[in-house]
Design a protein around this motif. Structure first.
Motif, mmCIF file in Angstrom:
data_model
loop_
_atom_site.group_PDB
_atom_site.id
_atom_site.type_symbol
_atom_site.label_atom_id
_atom_site.label_comp_id
_atom_site.label_asym_id
_atom_site.label_seq_id
_atom_site.Cartn_x
_atom_site.Cartn_y
_atom_site.Cartn_z
ATOM 1 N N GLY A 153 -0.109 -2.757 -5.291
ATOM 2 C CA GLY A 153 -0.243 -1.468 -5.951
ATOM 3 C C GLY A 153 -0.856 -1.542 -7.337
ATOM 4 N N ALA A 154 -1.040 -2.758 -7.870
ATOM 5 C CA ALA A 154 -1.618 -2.913 -9.206
ATOM 6 C C ALA A 154 -3.133 -2.703 -9.146
ATOM 7 C CB ALA A 154 -1.311 -4.300 -9.755
ATOM 8 N N PRO A 155 -3.697 -2.172 -10.229
ATOM 9 C CA PRO A 155 -5.163 -2.022 -10.272
ATOM 10 C C PRO A 155 -5.844 -3.381 -10.102
ATOM 11 C CG PRO A 155 -4.125 -0.936 -12.161
ATOM 12 C CD PRO A 155 -3.054 -1.715 -11.443
ATOM 13 N N GLY A 156 -6.926 -3.401 -9.364
ATOM 14 C CA GLY A 156 -7.669 -4.636 -9.151
ATOM 15 C C GLY A 156 -7.174 -5.492 -8.010
ATOM 16 N N ASN A 157 -6.110 -5.070 -7.330
ATOM 17 C CA ASN A 157 -5.623 -5.845 -6.191
ATOM 18 C C ASN A 157 -6.639 -5.735 -5.049
ATOM 19 O OD1 ASN A 157 -4.381 -6.711 -3.783
ATOM 20 N ND2 ASN A 157 -2.358 -6.319 -4.634
ATOM 21 N N PRO A 158 -7.253 -6.847 -4.638
ATOM 22 C CA PRO A 158 -8.300 -6.786 -3.618
ATOM 23 C C PRO A 158 -7.793 -6.525 -2.199
ATOM 24 C CG PRO A 158 -7.968 -9.046 -4.311
ATOM 25 C CD PRO A 158 -7.114 -8.194 -5.192
ATOM 26 N N LEU A 159 -6.478 -6.513 -1.998
ATOM 27 C CA LEU A 159 -5.951 -6.292 -0.648
ATOM 28 C C LEU A 159 -5.736 -4.814 -0.324
ATOM 29 C CD1 LEU A 159 -3.399 -9.209 -0.202
ATOM 30 C CD2 LEU A 159 -5.838 -9.129 0.331
ATOM 31 N N GLY A 160 -5.998 -3.930 -1.256
ATOM 32 C CA GLY A 160 -5.866 -2.500 -0.979
ATOM 33 C C GLY A 160 -4.429 -2.096 -0.706
ATOM 34 N N THR A 161 -4.279 -1.087 0.156
ATOM 35 C CA THR A 161 -2.968 -0.487 0.372
ATOM 36 C C THR A 161 -2.152 -1.097 1.514
ATOM 37 O OG1 THR A 161 -3.898 1.190 1.837
ATOM 38 C CG2 THR A 161 -3.751 1.741 -0.521
ATOM 39 N N ARG A 162 -2.812 -1.811 2.426
ATOM 40 C CA ARG A 162 -2.117 -2.399 3.581
ATOM 41 C C ARG A 162 -2.769 -3.724 3.937
ATOM 42 N NH1 ARG A 162 -0.031 1.663 2.307
ATOM 43 N NH2 ARG A 162 0.834 3.360 3.531
ATOM 44 N N ALA A 163 -1.955 -4.620 4.528
ATOM 45 C CA ALA A 163 -2.480 -5.900 5.017
ATOM 46 C C ALA A 163 -1.771 -6.288 6.302
ATOM 47 C CB ALA A 163 -2.309 -6.986 3.964
ATOM 48 N N MET A 164 -2.536 -6.853 7.214
ATOM 49 C CA MET A 164 -2.008 -7.427 8.447
ATOM 50 C C MET A 164 -2.378 -8.906 8.430
ATOM 51 S SD MET A 164 -2.943 -4.272 10.938
ATOM 52 C CE MET A 164 -4.277 -3.738 9.859
ATOM 53 N N TYR A 165 -1.360 -9.754 8.373
ATOM 54 C CA TYR A 165 -1.551 -11.187 8.256
ATOM 55 C C TYR A 165 -1.740 -11.786 9.641
ATOM 56 C CZ TYR A 165 0.058 -10.427 3.526
ATOM 57 O OH TYR A 165 0.168 -9.963 2.237
ATOM 58 N N LEU A 166 -2.706 -12.693 9.750
ATOM 59 C CA LEU A 166 -2.988 -13.348 11.025
ATOM 60 C C LEU A 166 -2.272 -14.688 11.092
ATOM 61 C CD1 LEU A 166 -6.802 -12.491 11.179
ATOM 62 C CD2 LEU A 166 -4.854 -11.183 12.065
ATOM 63 N N SER A 167 -2.210 -15.301 12.270
ATOM 64 C CA SER A 167 -1.504 -16.572 12.415
ATOM 65 C C SER A 167 -2.212 -17.705 11.680
ATOM 66 C CB SER A 167 -1.329 -16.920 13.899
ATOM 67 O OG SER A 167 -2.579 -17.080 14.532
ATOM 68 N N TRP A 168 -3.458 -17.518 11.300
ATOM 69 C CA TRP A 168 -4.158 -18.502 10.479
ATOM 70 C C TRP A 168 -3.784 -18.270 9.018
ATOM 71 C CZ3 TRP A 168 -9.196 -16.297 12.781
ATOM 72 C CH2 TRP A 168 -9.360 -16.729 14.098
ATOM 73 N N PRO A 169 -3.387 -19.297 8.289
ATOM 74 C CA PRO A 169 -3.028 -19.110 6.880
ATOM 75 C C PRO A 169 -4.190 -18.533 6.063
ATOM 76 C CG PRO A 169 -2.345 -21.273 7.652
ATOM 77 C CD PRO A 169 -3.196 -20.668 8.741
ATOM 78 N N ALA A 170 -3.882 -17.579 5.209
ATOM 79 C CA ALA A 170 -4.811 -16.954 4.261
ATOM 80 C C ALA A 170 -5.876 -16.074 4.912
ATOM 81 C CB ALA A 170 -5.464 -18.006 3.366
ATOM 82 N N TYR A 171 -5.737 -15.743 6.191
ATOM 83 C CA TYR A 171 -6.676 -14.821 6.847
ATOM 84 C C TYR A 171 -5.948 -13.522 7.152
ATOM 85 C CZ TYR A 171 -10.258 -18.359 7.317
ATOM 86 O OH TYR A 171 -11.217 -19.295 7.049
ATOM 87 N N LEU A 172 -6.541 -12.414 6.715
ATOM 88 C CA LEU A 172 -5.906 -11.110 6.862
ATOM 89 C C LEU A 172 -6.925 -10.064 7.296
ATOM 90 C CD1 LEU A 172 -4.664 -12.624 4.190
ATOM 91 C CD2 LEU A 172 -3.606 -10.450 3.789
ATOM 92 N N ILE A 173 -6.389 -8.961 7.775
ATOM 93 C CA ILE A 173 -7.128 -7.706 7.907
ATOM 94 C C ILE A 173 -6.476 -6.815 6.871
ATOM 95 C CG2 ILE A 173 -7.647 -5.728 9.382
ATOM 96 C CD1 ILE A 173 -7.255 -7.675 11.805
ATOM 97 N N HIS A 174 -7.253 -6.327 5.901
ATOM 98 C CA HIS A 174 -6.650 -5.588 4.797
ATOM 99 C C HIS A 174 -7.574 -4.487 4.297
ATOM 100 C CE1 HIS A 174 -9.195 -7.456 1.710
ATOM 101 N NE2 HIS A 174 -9.031 -8.601 2.373
ATOM 102 N N GLY A 175 -7.021 -3.623 3.485
ATOM 103 C CA GLY A 175 -7.805 -2.559 2.871
ATOM 104 C C GLY A 175 -8.504 -3.053 1.625
ATOM 105 N N THR A 176 -9.294 -2.156 1.041
ATOM 106 C CA THR A 176 -9.934 -2.469 -0.231
ATOM 107 C C THR A 176 -10.153 -1.191 -1.021
ATOM 108 O OG1 THR A 176 -11.808 -3.517 -1.353
ATOM 109 C CG2 THR A 176 -12.286 -2.391 0.715
ATOM 110 N N HIS A 177 -10.013 -1.320 -2.339
ATOM 111 C CA HIS A 177 -10.317 -0.203 -3.230
ATOM 112 C C HIS A 177 -11.807 -0.173 -3.558
ATOM 113 C CE1 HIS A 177 -6.088 0.605 -3.776
ATOM 114 N NE2 HIS A 177 -5.878 -0.652 -4.096
ATOM 115 N N ASP A 178 -12.486 -1.313 -3.351
ATOM 116 C CA ASP A 178 -13.922 -1.414 -3.641
ATOM 117 C C ASP A 178 -14.703 -1.066 -2.373
ATOM 118 O OD1 ASP A 178 -16.476 -1.967 -4.445
ATOM 119 O OD2 ASP A 178 -16.032 -3.983 -5.191
#
Length: 188
Positions: free
Chosen positions: A127-152
């Motif tokens: 929720g902080a400004p500049g957070n590159p993950l946006g409002t939601r994230a879905m984490y995959l079984s691979w470490p550090a790989y996600l499907i996520h939102g973006t404010h940019d």
């Protein structure tokens, strides 16, 4: 007088037709290999990639920069434009699944991100400004790989991520509400 009007109309129509003819001929002769943006968002079918629907399926097509989603009963199919990894070496391909979901996720840069850019913060809270993950994230079984939102929003439709699949915040919120943990995912 009737003949003059008819002749003027005929002359005007004939003149306009003559002016348009080169454009019409060129349009007919356009090469069939001309690529248009719309063709990148070709619909797909889940059965081309998975044996069953399971809890649902997601295909993230890196080349077309699109994410396809089917729900568990196959009735819902949604296609979203996405951002994809910047380079091929940041791109992981293959089958995985959604293992966790988070609203307003916090972001911690990976070691390789910090190596590329030492000025990155240690962490940005959800929720902080500049957070590159946006409002939601879905984490995959691979470490550090996600499907996520973006404010940019400039990132969507581009090679702009460090490995993740990014969506407009509105789209990731729609997907987040539909996708249960255990949903199958294919990055191709």
């Amino acid at each position: 007088m009737t003949d003059n009007r008819l002749n003027r109309r005929t002359a005007i129509v004939t003149g306009l037709a003559a002016l348009a003819t080169p454009s019409l001929i060129n349009a007919q002769e356009a090469p069939k290999s001309t690529r248009r943006n719309a063709s990148a968002f070709k619909t797909q079918h889940w059965s081309d990639h998975f044996d069953s629907l399971g809890k649902g399926c997601i295909v993230a097509d890196i080349s077309s920069r699109a994410l396809h989603y089917w729900d568990a009963d196959g009735e819902t199919y949604i296609l979203f434009p996405s951002s994809v990894p910047q380079t091929e070496d940041m791109t992981k391909r293959g089958y995985t699944e959604v293992v966790r979901k988070a609203e307003h996720p916090s972001w911690t840069p990976t070691a390789s991100m910090r190596e590329r850019d030492p000025d990155l913060p240690q962490r940005i809270e959800g929720g902080a400004p500049g957070n590159p993950l946006g409002t939601r994230a879905m984490y995959l079984s691979w470490p550090a790989y996600l499907i996520h939102g973006t404010h940019d929003t400039r990132k969507i439709g581009r090679k702009s991520s460090s490995g993740c699949i990014g969506l407009y915040n509105e789209h990731v919120e729609t997907l987040f509400d539909k996708v249960p943990v255990g949903t199958q995912v294919l990055l191709l």
